[in-house]
Motif scaffolding. Structure first.
Motif, PDB file in Angstrom:
ATOM      1  N   ASN A 241       6.845   3.736   0.420  1.00  0.00           N
ATOM      2  CA  ASN A 241       7.618   4.902   0.820  1.00  0.00           C
ATOM      3  C   ASN A 241       8.431   5.383  -0.368  1.00  0.00           C
ATOM      4  O   ASN A 241       9.207   4.622  -0.942  1.00  0.00           O
ATOM      5  CB  ASN A 241       8.532   4.540   1.998  1.00  0.00           C
ATOM      6  CG  ASN A 241       9.450   5.672   2.364  1.00  0.00           C
ATOM      7  OD1 ASN A 241      10.553   5.756   1.853  1.00  0.00           O
ATOM      8  ND2 ASN A 241       8.985   6.549   3.225  1.00  0.00           N
TER       9      ASN A 241
ATOM     10  N   GLN B 103       5.576   0.491   3.370  1.00  0.00           N
ATOM     11  CA  GLN B 103       5.283   1.101   4.667  1.00  0.00           C
ATOM     12  C   GLN B 103       4.048   0.451   5.263  1.00  0.00           C
ATOM     13  O   GLN B 103       3.011   0.349   4.620  1.00  0.00           O
ATOM     14  CB  GLN B 103       5.047   2.595   4.496  1.00  0.00           C
ATOM     15  CG  GLN B 103       4.722   3.306   5.786  1.00  0.00           C
ATOM     16  CD  GLN B 103       4.607   4.806   5.587  1.00  0.00           C
ATOM     17  OE1 GLN B 103       5.289   5.389   4.766  1.00  0.00           O
ATOM     18  NE2 GLN B 103       3.728   5.423   6.342  1.00  0.00           N
TER      19      GLN B 103
ATOM     20  N   SER C 124       0.846   4.448   9.235  1.00  0.00           N
ATOM     21  CA  SER C 124       1.089   5.818   8.769  1.00  0.00           C
ATOM     22  C   SER C 124       0.795   6.766   9.921  1.00  0.00           C
ATOM     23  O   SER C 124       0.386   6.334  10.996  1.00  0.00           O
ATOM     24  CB  SER C 124       0.180   6.142   7.574  1.00  0.00           C
ATOM     25  OG  SER C 124      -1.162   6.188   7.990  1.00  0.00           O
TER      26      SER C 124
ATOM     27  N   TYR D 202       8.942  -0.024   8.004  1.00  0.00           N
ATOM     28  CA  TYR D 202       9.279  -0.167   6.594  1.00  0.00           C
ATOM     29  C   TYR D 202       9.923  -1.528   6.370  1.00  0.00           C
ATOM     30  O   TYR D 202      10.737  -1.970   7.171  1.00  0.00           O
ATOM     31  CB  TYR D 202      10.251   0.927   6.143  1.00  0.00           C
ATOM     32  CG  TYR D 202       9.696   2.315   6.314  1.00  0.00           C
ATOM     33  CD1 TYR D 202       8.749   2.813   5.425  1.00  0.00           C
ATOM     34  CD2 TYR D 202      10.109   3.119   7.363  1.00  0.00           C
ATOM     35  CE1 TYR D 202       8.223   4.086   5.585  1.00  0.00           C
ATOM     36  CE2 TYR D 202       9.586   4.400   7.530  1.00  0.00           C
ATOM     37  CZ  TYR D 202       8.650   4.865   6.636  1.00  0.00           C
ATOM     38  OH  TYR D 202       8.134   6.120   6.803  1.00  0.00           O
TER      39      TYR D 202
END
Length: 132
Positions: free
Chosen positions: A11, A18, A21, A105
């Motif tokens: 990210n 990350q 998505s 995250y």
């Protein structure tokens, strides 16, 4: 080891790595390691967040001790399993789950541990002798 993550990236907004998505979302994933299985684990801290609000949770397990299920937010926060004086040995497993598919995250994972034994011998020091 990682399981359940079908997309891994970085990210650029500073949130960290990350998992998932918009095109490859995931409802859960797990990171685990046996690298500390012979160490006494004192504390595991995970800095993590979600891409968008939902009922996502994070749990941390070290040996036989499991944290509470922490509710994730959209801002990075620290989530800690502090084993304290009941030092655990064993694998470390960190799990993320959500009822909706979202991106997660991971900014950092910090592990405080003590080696179970130290194999180093006592060092010896000698003073060099000068010949003049």
């Amino acid at each position: 080891n990682s399981s359940g993550a079908n997309s891994i990236g970085w990210n650029t907004s500073g949130k960290g790595i990350q998992f998932g998505s918009t095109s490859a979302v995931c409802s859960s994933f797990t990171l685990s390691t046996s690298a500390f299985s012979e160490c006494k684990i004192k504390k595991v801290t995970v800095t993590s967040s979600m891409a968008s609000a939902c009922d996502a949770e994070l749990t941390i397990k070290a040996g036989g001790t499991t944290s509470e299920a922490y509710a994730l937010t959209t801002s990075n926060a620290d989530y800690t399993l502090d084993v304290g004086s009941a030092i655990e040995k064993g694998d470390i497993t960190i799990s993320w789950t959500a009822s909706k598919k979202r991106a997660y995250y991971v900014k950092s994972i910090a592990i405080v541990y003590v080696p179970d034994k130290i194999d180093a011998e006592n060092p010896t020091f000698t003073t060099p002798t000068d010949s003049i």
